[in-house]
Scaffold this motif. Structure first.
Motif, PDB file in Angstrom:
ATOM      1  N   SER A   2       0.838  -1.188   0.000  1.00  0.00           N
ATOM      2  CA  SER A   2       0.000   0.000   0.000  1.00  0.00           C
ATOM      3  C   SER A   2       0.876   1.242   0.000  1.00  0.00           C
ATOM      4  CB  SER A   2      -0.929   0.000   1.213  1.00  0.00           C
ATOM      5  OG  SER A   2      -0.189  -0.055   2.407  1.00  0.00           O
ATOM      6  N   ALA A   4       0.469   5.909   0.031  1.00  0.00           N
ATOM      7  CA  ALA A   4      -0.430   7.024   0.312  1.00  0.00           C
ATOM      8  C   ALA A   4       0.128   8.296  -0.298  1.00  0.00           C
ATOM      9  CB  ALA A   4      -0.594   7.194   1.813  1.00  0.00           C
ATOM     10  N   SER A   5      -0.785   9.185  -0.725  1.00  0.00           N
ATOM     11  CA  SER A   5      -0.394  10.511  -1.198  1.00  0.00           C
ATOM     12  C   SER A   5      -1.338  11.538  -0.589  1.00  0.00           C
ATOM     13  CB  SER A   5      -0.422  10.578  -2.721  1.00  0.00           C
ATOM     14  OG  SER A   5      -1.734  10.337  -3.200  1.00  0.00           O
ATOM     15  N   THR A  12      -4.904   9.909  -0.089  1.00  0.00           N
ATOM     16  CA  THR A  12      -5.366   8.889  -1.021  1.00  0.00           C
ATOM     17  C   THR A  12      -4.498   7.651  -0.859  1.00  0.00           C
ATOM     18  OG1 THR A  12      -6.100  10.562  -2.588  1.00  0.00           O
ATOM     19  CG2 THR A  12      -5.770   8.331  -3.442  1.00  0.00           C
ATOM     20  N   LEU A  13      -5.141   6.530  -0.552  1.00  0.00           N
ATOM     21  CA  LEU A  13      -4.443   5.249  -0.403  1.00  0.00           C
ATOM     22  C   LEU A  13      -4.591   4.446  -1.680  1.00  0.00           C
ATOM     23  CD1 LEU A  13      -5.822   4.172   3.069  1.00  0.00           C
ATOM     24  CD2 LEU A  13      -3.556   5.061   2.592  1.00  0.00           C
ATOM     25  N   ASN A  14      -3.538   3.763  -2.061  1.00  0.00           N
ATOM     26  CA  ASN A  14      -3.553   2.846  -3.202  1.00  0.00           C
ATOM     27  C   ASN A  14      -2.882   1.551  -2.769  1.00  0.00           C
ATOM     28  OD1 ASN A  14      -4.473   4.653  -5.490  1.00  0.00           O
ATOM     29  ND2 ASN A  14      -2.786   5.841  -4.645  1.00  0.00           N
ATOM     30  N   TRP A  15      -3.380   0.428  -3.262  1.00  0.00           N
ATOM     31  CA  TRP A  15      -2.763  -0.851  -2.938  1.00  0.00           C
ATOM     32  C   TRP A  15      -2.951  -1.807  -4.095  1.00  0.00           C
ATOM     33  CZ3 TRP A  15      -7.037   1.209  -0.567  1.00  0.00           C
ATOM     34  CH2 TRP A  15      -8.255   0.555  -0.775  1.00  0.00           C
ATOM     35  N   LEU A  50      -9.193  -0.689  -5.422  1.00  0.00           N
ATOM     36  CA  LEU A  50      -7.788  -0.645  -5.007  1.00  0.00           C
ATOM     37  C   LEU A  50      -7.334   0.749  -4.593  1.00  0.00           C
ATOM     38  CD1 LEU A  50      -6.293  -3.047  -7.692  1.00  0.00           C
ATOM     39  CD2 LEU A  50      -6.984  -3.568  -5.343  1.00  0.00           C
ATOM     40  N   THR A  51      -8.301   1.600  -4.242  1.00  0.00           N
ATOM     41  CA  THR A  51      -7.966   2.944  -3.787  1.00  0.00           C
ATOM     42  C   THR A  51      -9.025   3.429  -2.810  1.00  0.00           C
ATOM     43  OG1 THR A  51      -7.310   5.147  -4.537  1.00  0.00           O
ATOM     44  CG2 THR A  51      -9.151   4.130  -5.686  1.00  0.00           C
ATOM     45  N   TYR A  52      -8.621   4.316  -1.924  1.00  0.00           N
ATOM     46  CA  TYR A  52      -9.549   4.905  -0.964  1.00  0.00           C
ATOM     47  C   TYR A  52      -9.058   6.302  -0.631  1.00  0.00           C
ATOM     48  CZ  TYR A  52     -12.062   5.877   3.340  1.00  0.00           C
ATOM     49  OH  TYR A  52     -12.847   6.477   4.304  1.00  0.00           O
ATOM     50  N   VAL A  53      -9.977   7.280  -0.587  1.00  0.00           N
ATOM     51  CA  VAL A  53      -9.628   8.657  -0.227  1.00  0.00           C
ATOM     52  C   VAL A  53     -10.176   8.931   1.170  1.00  0.00           C
ATOM     53  CG1 VAL A  53      -9.826  11.092  -0.835  1.00  0.00           C
ATOM     54  CG2 VAL A  53      -9.695   9.368  -2.649  1.00  0.00           C
TER      55      VAL A  53
END
Length: 177
Positions: A2, A4-5, A12-15, A50-53
């Motif tokens: 994972s 984060a930005s 914003t998380l990406n994995w 595959l993403t969450y804000v």
């Protein structure tokens, strides 16, 4: 895995999906968040994305995240931990210097050590004839010098400078006279 930005006060998380779904399709993901390493608790459950804000976060705060996958058989182990710090106000400008002529004072300073995570948009100059009594004189653009003209010869003037970004105004610099 994972990552984060940051944008202002949201992260914003990406994995990546797990290399194995354990024999059943992934139905959703669980997001865990904490404000110290290893302190994550369940924040939310998403769909098979595959993403969450993460929005509405406190400014200038570090958040830690882990993610787990869910299928019909259960919940996976947690992902590796990732962290990101939301933006905040800049620190104080440094190395404020001045030089005087009979009726003007030229100031110069260096940008703050920390911009707070977003670009500095302008600087504010504070002035007084009494030490510690500075009030706002002028707001400038993103420049590192200012000449205050039309001053009274023989008068001592005191100055402080602050930096401003999209979050707000940071601390005042040390005083210069």
């Amino acid at each position: 895995t994972s990552s984060a930005s940051v944008t202002g006060n949201q992260i914003t998380l990406n994995w990546l999906a797990p290399s194995s779904d354990g024999g059943a399709p992934i139905t959703n993901y669980k997001i865990y968040r904490g404000t110290s390493s290893g302190s994550e608790t369940l924040l939310t459950t998403t769909g098979n994305v595959l993403t969450y804000v993460d929005t509405g976060l406190s400014y200038a705060t570090t958040y830690y995240y882990k993610v787990s996958a869910v299928n019909a058989a259960g919940i996976s182990v947690l992902s590796n931990e990732t962290n990101s710090t939301t933006a905040g106000v800049p620190s104080a400008p440094v190395n404020l210097t001045s030089s005087a002529t009979s009726n003007s004072i030229s100031l110069s300073w260096e940008a703050p050590i920390s911009q707070g995570g977003t670009a500095i948009s302008n600087y504010k100059i504070y002035r007084s004839t009494v030490s510690g009594g500075e009030t706002l004189l002028i707001t400038l653009g993103n420049v590192l010098t200012y000449t205050n003209t039309g001053l009274t010869s023989g008068t001592t003037y005191y100055y402080k400078v602050s930096a401003v970004n999209s979050i707000g105004e940071g601390a005042l610099s040390s005083e210069r006279s």
